[in-house]
Design a protein around this motif. Structure first.
Motif, PDB file in Angstrom:
ATOM      1  N   GLU A 162       0.828  -1.208   0.000  1.00  0.00           N
ATOM      2  CA  GLU A 162       0.000   0.000   0.000  1.00  0.00           C
ATOM      3  C   GLU A 162       0.865   1.262   0.000  1.00  0.00           C
ATOM      4  OE1 GLU A 162      -3.160  -0.027   2.845  1.00  0.00           O
ATOM      5  OE2 GLU A 162      -4.279  -1.458   1.608  1.00  0.00           O
ATOM      6  N   ASP A 163       2.009   1.212   0.681  1.00  0.00           N
ATOM      7  CA  ASP A 163       2.934   2.352   0.647  1.00  0.00           C
ATOM      8  C   ASP A 163       3.428   2.598  -0.779  1.00  0.00           C
ATOM      9  OD1 ASP A 163       2.704   2.836   3.327  1.00  0.00           O
ATOM     10  OD2 ASP A 163       4.522   1.741   3.897  1.00  0.00           O
ATOM     11  N   ASN A 164       3.713   1.515  -1.487  1.00  0.00           N
ATOM     12  CA  ASN A 164       4.166   1.643  -2.881  1.00  0.00           C
ATOM     13  C   ASN A 164       3.067   2.224  -3.760  1.00  0.00           C
ATOM     14  OD1 ASN A 164       6.691   0.585  -2.305  1.00  0.00           O
ATOM     15  ND2 ASN A 164       6.106  -1.519  -2.799  1.00  0.00           N
ATOM     16  N   MET A 165       1.826   1.771  -3.534  1.00  0.00           N
ATOM     17  CA  MET A 165       0.706   2.281  -4.328  1.00  0.00           C
ATOM     18  C   MET A 165       0.494   3.769  -4.062  1.00  0.00           C
ATOM     19  SD  MET A 165      -2.179  -0.739  -4.479  1.00  0.00           S
ATOM     20  CE  MET A 165      -2.363  -0.911  -2.710  1.00  0.00           C
ATOM     21  N   LEU A 166       0.562   4.172  -2.787  1.00  0.00           N
ATOM     22  CA  LEU A 166       0.384   5.590  -2.457  1.00  0.00           C
ATOM     23  C   LEU A 166       1.522   6.433  -3.007  1.00  0.00           C
ATOM     24  CD1 LEU A 166      -0.920   5.286   1.220  1.00  0.00           C
ATOM     25  CD2 LEU A 166      -2.195   6.130  -0.753  1.00  0.00           C
ATOM     26  N   ALA A 167       2.734   5.854  -3.040  1.00  0.00           N
ATOM     27  CA  ALA A 167       3.873   6.568  -3.632  1.00  0.00           C
ATOM     28  C   ALA A 167       3.629   6.781  -5.123  1.00  0.00           C
ATOM     29  CB  ALA A 167       5.155   5.767  -3.405  1.00  0.00           C
ATOM     30  N   MET A 168       3.037   5.768  -5.776  1.00  0.00           N
ATOM     31  CA  MET A 168       2.696   5.882  -7.199  1.00  0.00           C
ATOM     32  C   MET A 168       1.669   6.992  -7.406  1.00  0.00           C
ATOM     33  SD  MET A 168       0.950   2.934  -9.598  1.00  0.00           S
ATOM     34  CE  MET A 168       1.999   1.682  -8.863  1.00  0.00           C
ATOM     35  N   PHE A 169       0.683   7.053  -6.500  1.00  0.00           N
ATOM     36  CA  PHE A 169      -0.348   8.085  -6.584  1.00  0.00           C
ATOM     37  C   PHE A 169       0.259   9.470  -6.362  1.00  0.00           C
ATOM     38  CE2 PHE A 169      -3.247  10.831  -4.143  1.00  0.00           C
ATOM     39  CZ  PHE A 169      -4.225  11.034  -5.094  1.00  0.00           C
ATOM     40  N   ASP A 170       1.107   9.603  -5.336  1.00  0.00           N
ATOM     41  CA  ASP A 170       1.735  10.895  -5.031  1.00  0.00           C
ATOM     42  C   ASP A 170       2.608  11.371  -6.189  1.00  0.00           C
ATOM     43  OD1 ASP A 170       0.531  10.934  -2.562  1.00  0.00           O
ATOM     44  OD2 ASP A 170       2.256  10.057  -1.508  1.00  0.00           O
ATOM     45  N   ALA A 171       3.287  10.413  -6.840  1.00  0.00           N
ATOM     46  CA  ALA A 171       4.152  10.775  -7.970  1.00  0.00           C
ATOM     47  C   ALA A 171       3.334  11.334  -9.122  1.00  0.00           C
ATOM     48  CB  ALA A 171       4.938   9.547  -8.432  1.00  0.00           C
ATOM     49  N   ILE A 202      -4.931   2.534 -10.161  1.00  0.00           N
ATOM     50  CA  ILE A 202      -6.249   1.882 -10.103  1.00  0.00           C
ATOM     51  C   ILE A 202      -6.104   0.374 -10.283  1.00  0.00           C
ATOM     52  CG2 ILE A 202      -8.433   1.599 -11.365  1.00  0.00           C
ATOM     53  CD1 ILE A 202      -8.411   4.611 -11.860  1.00  0.00           C
ATOM     54  N   ASP A 203      -5.294  -0.038 -11.260  1.00  0.00           N
ATOM     55  CA  ASP A 203      -5.073  -1.472 -11.505  1.00  0.00           C
ATOM     56  C   ASP A 203      -4.420  -2.143 -10.299  1.00  0.00           C
ATOM     57  OD1 ASP A 203      -6.163  -1.190 -14.019  1.00  0.00           O
ATOM     58  OD2 ASP A 203      -4.218  -0.960 -15.030  1.00  0.00           O
ATOM     59  N   ALA A 204      -3.480  -1.438  -9.672  1.00  0.00           N
ATOM     60  CA  ALA A 204      -2.778  -1.999  -8.513  1.00  0.00           C
ATOM     61  C   ALA A 204      -3.721  -2.175  -7.321  1.00  0.00           C
ATOM     62  CB  ALA A 204      -1.601  -1.099  -8.130  1.00  0.00           C
ATOM     63  N   VAL A 205      -4.601  -1.189  -7.103  1.00  0.00           N
ATOM     64  CA  VAL A 205      -5.566  -1.282  -6.004  1.00  0.00           C
ATOM     65  C   VAL A 205      -6.518  -2.452  -6.237  1.00  0.00           C
ATOM     66  CG1 VAL A 205      -7.485  -0.138  -4.826  1.00  0.00           C
ATOM     67  CG2 VAL A 205      -5.451   1.177  -5.446  1.00  0.00           C
ATOM     68  N   ARG A 206      -6.983  -2.583  -7.466  1.00  0.00           N
ATOM     69  CA  ARG A 206      -7.904  -3.684  -7.790  1.00  0.00           C
ATOM     70  C   ARG A 206      -7.230  -5.034  -7.561  1.00  0.00           C
ATOM     71  NH1 ARG A 206     -12.638  -3.753 -10.469  1.00  0.00           N
ATOM     72  NH2 ARG A 206     -12.428  -1.572 -11.165  1.00  0.00           N
ATOM     73  N   ALA A 207      -5.977  -5.160  -7.978  1.00  0.00           N
ATOM     74  CA  ALA A 207      -5.248  -6.417  -7.826  1.00  0.00           C
ATOM     75  C   ALA A 207      -4.986  -6.741  -6.355  1.00  0.00           C
ATOM     76  CB  ALA A 207      -3.927  -6.354  -8.587  1.00  0.00           C
ATOM     77  N   SER A 208      -4.688  -5.711  -5.557  1.00  0.00           N
ATOM     78  CA  SER A 208      -4.375  -5.943  -4.142  1.00  0.00           C
ATOM     79  C   SER A 208      -5.574  -6.432  -3.356  1.00  0.00           C
ATOM     80  CB  SER A 208      -3.828  -4.661  -3.507  1.00  0.00           C
ATOM     81  OG  SER A 208      -4.855  -3.698  -3.348  1.00  0.00           O
ATOM     82  N   ILE A 223      -6.087   4.676   0.846  1.00  0.00           N
ATOM     83  CA  ILE A 223      -6.262   4.198  -0.533  1.00  0.00           C
ATOM     84  C   ILE A 223      -7.634   4.604  -1.049  1.00  0.00           C
ATOM     85  CG2 ILE A 223      -6.449   2.155  -1.995  1.00  0.00           C
ATOM     86  CD1 ILE A 223      -3.617   2.662  -1.235  1.00  0.00           C
ATOM     87  N   PHE A 224      -8.680   4.365  -0.239  1.00  0.00           N
ATOM     88  CA  PHE A 224     -10.037   4.767  -0.628  1.00  0.00           C
ATOM     89  C   PHE A 224     -10.072   6.264  -0.929  1.00  0.00           C
ATOM     90  CE2 PHE A 224     -12.210   0.914   1.116  1.00  0.00           C
ATOM     91  CZ  PHE A 224     -13.128   0.738   0.082  1.00  0.00           C
ATOM     92  N   GLY A 225      -9.473   7.065  -0.033  1.00  0.00           N
ATOM     93  CA  GLY A 225      -9.473   8.511  -0.215  1.00  0.00           C
ATOM     94  C   GLY A 225      -8.763   8.934  -1.489  1.00  0.00           C
ATOM     95  N   ALA A 226      -7.676   8.224  -1.848  1.00  0.00           N
ATOM     96  CA  ALA A 226      -6.934   8.551  -3.066  1.00  0.00           C
ATOM     97  C   ALA A 226      -7.778   8.273  -4.307  1.00  0.00           C
ATOM     98  CB  ALA A 226      -5.634   7.747  -3.118  1.00  0.00           C
TER      99      ALA A 226
END
Length: 464
Positions: free
Chosen positions: A15-24, A42-48, A59-62
Motif C-alpha cells: 500500500e505504501d508503494n501504491m500511495l507513492a505511485m499516486f503521489d508521484a 487503479i489497476d494496482a488497487v484492484r489487484a491488491s 487508498i479509498f481517499g486517493a
C-alpha cells in the motif's frame, strides 16, 4: 505458513508503494505520464484487493480524490467503477446470514455495521471536524452535507442550460460522483430498512444527511425534482441527436468528441436512475418514520421534516406542465401510483360533509375510487378546469400502467382473483376515459392514453 505480522508488513509495504505511485502522479507535469500512473494505481488497487482484505482509508481517499478531480474519461470512469466494486465486495453495512445457505431460515438476520470502514460521506454530519472539512476542500476527504447540496445545485444548474459544453468533463464527473454517493446511501439504507427497526433506520447516512442543519432540505428536494425533469427533456432531445454539437473552441479530436458524447448519453440515463433511487429511499424513510411515530417509537431527536411526497405534490401543483415529464421518469410502480392517486384526490371534488346521523360514507381515496369519480360529470368538468384535460389524461394513463404492474405481480398465484381484479380495473379505466371525452368533445386523446386504452381493451377481451 506466513505469520500474521509478516503478512501485515507485506501488505503495508504494497500500500505504501501504491500511495507513492499516486503521489508521484500528482507532481508530474506531463498529462499523459500522470494519467498512465493513475491508471496503473487503479489497476494496482484492484489487484491488491483480490486477497480479500479491503484497502485502507488512505487508498479509498486517493481513489475518491481521482474521481473528484479527474480530467480524462478513462480516469473518471475507472475510479468510479473501482469504488463501486470495492463497496460491493467490502460492504460497510449488511445483514448477517442473508447469503449463508447453511443458516436457518427461521433465525433472524443481524445488522452488521463496520464502524471503522471508510465512507465518502461524513458519518455524524453535524459533528464533522475541521480536519474532515479541510480534507473535503482538498477533494481528498469525505463530503459533508453542505458539499452534497452544492453538488446537487451544480447539477441542476448545468442541466438547465440549453446545451452542454462538449469538451467539458465537469458535468460528466459530477454525475458519476452523484451516482457513487447514491450507491453508498443505498448500500447503507436498504439493510437498515429491512430490519423494520426505526433506531437502525434513523441512523442511516441518508437520514443523518436529511436531518443536518447544514442543508436546506426543501431546496435540496426541489433541485432533485428539477434534475429529474431536466434529464427527461435532455434525454428526449439526445435520442434524436446522440452526438452533441462540438464547441468551436474544443481541441478534442473528432473520435474523442464522439466517445465523450456517447459516454455522456449513457451517464445521463444512469443519473436519472440514481436520482429516482434517491427519491424512493427518502419516501421509504418517510414511511418508516411515520410508522414509528404512530407506534410511539420516535423521540425529540427525530426532528420533524416535511414528507417528500408533500413536496412532490406541491411542486407538481405549482407547475402542472411538469406532471407528465416527472411521471415519465418514475419507474417504481408503487410510488408512481401513490403520486398519481394523491395528486388526483388533491383536486377531485369531495362529497359534502355529513353528520353522524347521516348514512355512513367513507371516501375511497384509491386509484379505483378516483376512477369512479369520473362518473360524476360535474366533478369531471371541475377537475378538467383545475388541472387541464391533458394532465388528467397523463395521470390516468400513468396510474393505470402502475396499478396494472402491481396487480400483475401481486396476483400471480391467484389466477381467478387476479383476472377479476384486472378486468375491473380495465373497465373502470375505459369508463373514466369515456366520461372524460363526453365532457370535452374536442378532446384529443394523447398517444399515451391511446396506448393505455388499447391495453385495457385487450386485457378485457382476453380475460373475460
Amino acid at each position: 505458513m506466513e505469520n500474521p505480522s509478516s503478512s501485515e508488513r507485506s501488505r503495508a509495504g504494497i500500500e505504501d508503494n501504491m500511495l507513492a505511485m499516486f503521489d508521484a502522479s500528482e507532481t508530474k507535469d506531463a498529462h499523459q505520464d500522470a494519467l498512465d500512473d493513475r491508471i496503473a494505481f487503479i489497476d494496482a488497487v484492484r489487484a491488491s484487493c483480490e486477497h480479500g482484505k479491503p484497502p485502507t482509508s488512505k487508498i479509498f481517499g486517493a481513489v475518491f480524490h481521482m474521481l473528484r478531480t479527474g480530467k480524462s474519461l478513462e480516469l473518471i470512469v475507472g475510479s468510479y467503477k473501482l469504488l463501486v466494486d470495492l463497496d460491493k465486495h467490502f460492504p460497510r453495512v449488511y445483514l448477517s446470514g442473508t447469503d449463508d445457505s447453511r443458516s436457518s431460515s427461521n433465525s433472524p438476520s443481524k445488522l452488521v455495521v463496520v464502524k471503522e470502514a471508510w465512507s465518502p460521506i461524513i458519518d455524524f454530519v453535524d459533528k464533522a471536524t475541521a480536519v474532515s472539512e479541510a480534507g473535503d476542500k482538498q477533494s481528498g476527504g469525505s463530503l459533508d452535507p453542505s458539499s452534497f447540496q452544492v453538488l446537487i445545485e451544480g447539477l441542476a444548474e448545468v442541466l438547465a442550460e440549453t446545451k452542454f459544453e462538449a469538451a467539458s468533463m465537469e458535468p460528466l464527473r459530477n454525475m458519476l460522483i452523484f451516482q457513487y454517493l447514491v450507491v453508498v446511501f443505498e448500500d447503507d439504507f436498504l439493510p437498515r430498512n429491512a430490519t423494520l427497526n426505526w433506531s437502525m433506520q434513523r441512523e442511516s447516512l441518508l437520514s443523518l444527511l436529511l436531518g443536518s442543519r447544514k442543508i436546506n432540505y426543501k431546496s435540496l428536494m426541489k433541485d432533485c425534482m428539477a434534475i429529474m425533469c431536466q434529464l427527461s427533456q435532455l434525454l428526449s432531445e439526445l435520442s434524436k441527436h446522440p452526438v452533441l454539437q462540438e464547441s468551436s473552441e474544443s481541441k478534442l479530436s473528432k473520435s474523442c468528441h464522439t466517445a465523450l458524447s456517447l459516454a455522456l448519453l449513457g451517464i445521463l440515463k444512469d443519473t436519472c436512475v440514481s436520482m429516482e433511487k434517491l427519491l424512493v429511499m427518502i419516501m421509504d424513510l418517510d414511511m418508516a418514520r411515520k410508522k414509528a411515530d404512530i407506534e410511539g417509537r420516535t423521540t425529540r431527536a427525530d426532528s420533524p421534516r416535511t414528507p417528500l411526497m408533500d413536496i412532490i405534490l406541491d411542486e407538481l401543483a405549482y407547475n402542472k406542465d411538469s406532471v407528465p415529464v416527472f411521471l415519465k421518469m418514475v419507474s417504481e410502480p408503487k410510488w408512481k401510483l401513490e403520486i398519481v392517486v394523491q395528486y388526483l384526490w388533491k383536486y377531485i371534488t369531495k362529497p359534502s360533509v355529513r353528520t353522524r346521523k347521516s348514512n355512513g360514507h367513507t371516501e375511497d381515496a384509491t386509484f379505483g375510487g378516483a376512477l369512479k369519480c369520473f362518473s360524476n360529470i360535474t366533478g369531471t368538468k371541475s377537475l378538467i378546469k383545475k388541472i387541464g384535460v391533458d394532465v388528467v389524461q397523463f395521470l390516468l394513463a400513468h396510474g393505470f400502467q402502475a396499478h396494472l404492474s402491481i396487480l400483475s405481480k401481486g396476483n400471480a398465484g391467484d389466477k381467478q382473483g387476479g383476472n377479476s381484479a384486472l378486468v375491473d380495473l380495465c373497465q373502470a379505466f375505459i369508463s373514466a376515459f369515456d366520461s372524460l371525452r363526453s365532457t370535452n368533445e374536442h378532446m384529443e386523446i394523447l398517444s399515451m392514453g391511446k396506448e393505455a386504452l388499447f391495453t385495457a381493451a385487450t386485457i378485457i377481451s382476453v380475460k373475460s
